[in-house]
Design an enzyme around this catalytic site. Structure first.
Site, mmCIF file in Angstrom:
data_model
loop_
_atom_site.group_PDB
_atom_site.id
_atom_site.type_symbol
_atom_site.label_atom_id
_atom_site.label_comp_id
_atom_site.label_asym_id
_atom_site.label_seq_id
_atom_site.Cartn_x
_atom_site.Cartn_y
_atom_site.Cartn_z
ATOM 1 C CG ASN A 60 -1.962 1.079 1.196
ATOM 2 O OD1 ASN A 60 -2.970 0.911 0.516
ATOM 3 N ND2 ASN A 60 -1.738 2.187 1.871
ATOM 4 C CD GLU A 61 -1.370 5.765 0.157
ATOM 5 O OE1 GLU A 61 -0.922 5.986 1.291
ATOM 6 O OE2 GLU A 61 -2.354 6.344 -0.311
ATOM 7 C CD GLU B 152 -6.376 4.405 -0.339
ATOM 8 O OE1 GLU B 152 -6.232 5.486 0.269
ATOM 9 O OE2 GLU B 152 -5.761 3.374 -0.050
#
Ligand code: GAL
Length: 651
Positions: free
Chosen positions: A161-162, A333
């Site tokens: 994630n990121e 997102e």
């Protein structure tokens, strides 16, 4: 047909098959009682959110202790969500190693430039260079991939994630030090070669052995810039390696597309290179958070756009990640309401969530997925809005998302088309100018972004291209401000290009070893001039260009120029070159950039539409979309763009 055209054709054909954009949301079954899952899944479907991403932080629930697995709950969640008709993005949970992993590998923690370990207790606390953690991440990935790789409800995978978020690319750990020495020895082969390339004779920095090299932190004054640049290159390579180790594992168990969710204005690793191991790029778009937290704009600007975000920031990343994903990209997102993490966290204007969604779609997003389905009433993000309130009541963002869903059903597919204008964005140049800004506020990102803003304010659609682009056909204007070094592929593409190339300042001004080229810059094909001196300027110091406009921040004194197009008031060349190659001697303000770009576009037969700072345009194959980032209706010629809204017309 040349390569660029064939790539665009295949993207287009691909889109024709799959490209009615979809919406989705991020869901955390582990945060909610199981009795709620079924209704949540049904409500998502009813609201038109057909994709759901899960699992990216769920490691401690999947494997509470080493080797002890608890998949039952996840099996049930996947089955409930999938049976309701949702397409699932399953994630690897490696951004949140649980405490037992840290206890097993105490030295896996990322270390900051002051030498302090960054502790567990939030997330992203791992160092990319720690071999033990790399193995641990590959292990949990394989276990999850084996279990769900063939699951028909799972339609895509997110890795980690990121990467790089919370400043987590660079680590000054022991593992990073060891790995950096190995990286340097592979790159330079002998220590003599490294000494020569780094010019370590300066300040007696010569080494006798690779094992003597330290990381470039905690030095008394500046380390050698090539030392720092190589450390950044190395750190980027470690992200690529980490991502690749997961993608290799996943590819053994699934044929579904692999995705990573990148962030806004994170430039510490080469996203193009990471993207080569994935199928789709995605990013996390928080327009209001970014305006407050990651923008260099004035307070006045921030107040004006506090409920919309900077009108160019999202689109810049949409265009960037379209390039990173070789045409395929999502918003993983999307901000649905106020966030919790910026200095100030206002509410979006009514209509802004719809506006952001349509804008992403117009730039080619295949999916726009909102973060998150329901606001969590606990832990770090309890003040972060979701599409639903913590008590389950719909929040305003959900109505706007549902409206887009209905509109999309009417609209059908959206096909992208190659733009006429290409803007080069290069991660290595970001690193080079961070290492050697020369003036406190010199930022490569800001420089490129200023050019981007000027183009957008003229209603142009833009393709962002990587610095090793080898085919510029189809474009009419290519811009490459601040590109530290022009590689051979881009150089030959430029030489065969029959449009206009705009470069400067700082373009072609360093060798790859971070030195000044022996013939002096700029090393730019078609530009005949020498940078005799450079100066950087205090914030309010401006240099006036005779024909109108100013340079700020950065100014080069150019001599031996073949042709000066415009001069500064002080007699120095401001813009040089000819009708095919232009070079700016300084960091031009918006008025100057716009003035020059209009001239070029007119000559190239590209139509421009001068827009106010709240209105932006994006053209697809069939439509022109107009976006209004303000609470007042805006009129441009015969077009009325509704307040906080979007207007589209057929081309
Ligand atoms: C993103 C992150 C999410 C959540 C969100 C809040 O950066 O991927 O997990 O923290 O921010 O805005």
């Amino acid at each position: 047909m040349n390569l660029t055209q064939s790539v665009w054709l295949s993207i287009k054909l691909n889109y024709e098959l799959i490209m009615i954009p979809k919406l989705g949301s991020c869901y955390y079954p582990e945060h909610w009682p199981e009795e709620q899952w079924q209704k949540d899944a049904e409500d998502m479907m009813k609201s038109g959110l057909l994709w759901v991403r899960i699992g990216e932080f769920a490691w401690s629930r999947i494997e509470p202790e080493e080797g002890v697995f608890n998949f039952d709950w996840l099996d049930r969640a996947i089955s409930i969500l999938g049976s309701a008709g949702l397409n699932i993005v399953m994630s690897t949970p490696t951004a949140t190693p649980p405490r037992w992993v840290v206890d097993k590998w105490p030295d896996m923690l990322i270390v900051d430039a002051e030498g302090r370990a960054r502790q567990s207790g939030s997330r992203r606390h791992y160092c990319f260079s720690h071999e033990g953690y790399l193995g641990e991440a590959a292990r949990i990935t394989e276990i999850i991939a084996k279990r769900y790789g063939g699951n028909s409800f799972i339609k895509a995978w997110q890795l980690d994630n990121e990467y790089g978020c919370h400043d987590t690319t660079l680590s000054y750990s022991e593992s990073a030090l060891k790995a950096f020495r190995v990286w340097a020895s592979k790159k330079y082969k002998t220590i003599e070669h490294l000494n020569k390339s780094w010019k370590n004779v300066f300040w007696s920095m010569e080494y006798n052995d690779f094992d003597q090299i330290q990381l470039p932190n905690l030095t008394v004054t500046d380390p050698n810039p090539i030392h720092s640049l190589d450390f950044k290159r190395f750190s980027s390579d470690q992200v690529i390696k980490f991502n690749r180790s997961q993608s290799n594992v996943l590819r053994e168990y699934t044929k579904k597309p692999l995705i990573h969710n990148y962030m806004g204005r994170i430039t510490d690793f080469d996203h193009y290179e990471v993207g080569k191991d994935l199928d789709i790029a995605s990013w996390d778009s928080y327009p209001l958070g970014f305006l407050e937290d990651r923008s260099d704009q004035s307070d006045e600007f921030k107040s004006k756009f506090m409920r919309f975000g900077d009108p160019d920031f999202q689109s810049f990343h949409h265009d960037l990640y379209r390039a990173v994903g070789s045409g395929r990209w999502w918003v993983m997102e999307q901000q649905p309401g106020p966030v919790n993490w910026a200095p100030y966290n206002p509410e979006p204007a009514e209509g802004a969530v719809r506006l952001w969604t349509w804008e992403a779609i117009a730039h080619g997003a295949e999916v726009v997925s909102y973060f998150r389905w329901r606001q969590a009433p606990f832990a770090q993000e309890q003040m972060h809005a979701g599409l639903n309130r913590p008590d389950g009541v719909r929040a305003p963002g959900l109505d706007e998302a549902s409206r887009v869903f209905s509109e999309l059903k009417e609209f059908g597919s959206i096909d992208q088309v190659q733009s006429k204008v290409a803007l080069v964005f290069d991660y290595e140049s970001c690193w080079a100018w961070e290492v050697m800004p020369q003036g406190r506020d010199f930022s490569y990102f800001e420089l490129v972004y200023d050019y981007y803003r000027a183009l957008r304010s003229l209603g142009l659609s833009i393709d962002i291209v990587p610095p090793n682009e080898s085919d510029l056909s189809g474009y009419k204007v290519v811009l490459m401000p601040g590109l530290m070094h022009i590689g051979s592929q881009l150089e030959s593409a430029i030489k065969g290009f029959d449009g206009v190339v705009i470069s400067g300042p700082r373009t072609g001004s360093k060798t790859l070893d971070m030195s000044i080229p022996s013939s002096l810059p700029p090393e730019v094909p078609g530009i005949h001039a020498t940078v005799a001196r450079v100066e950087t300027l205090r914030p309010k110091a401006l240099i006036t260009i005779k024909d109108h406009g100013h340079f700020k921040k950065w100014m080069e004194t150019l001599v031996d120029c073949d042709n000066v197009i415009e001069f500064c008031d002080d007699g120095r060349p401001a813009i040089i070159g000819d009708e095919k190659n232009l070079y700016f001697a300084g960091w031009a303000d918006q008025d100057t950039l716009r003035r020059i770009i209009i001239d070029i576009c007119v000559n190239q037969g590209i139509s421009v539409t001068e827009l106010n700072d709240c209105v932006r345009i994006r053209e697809t194959l069939t439509h022109r979309f107009w976006f209004n980032f303000s609470e007042e209706e805006s009129t441009v010629g015969s077009i009325k763009v509704p307040a906080s809204g979007v207007f589209w017309e057929m081309l």
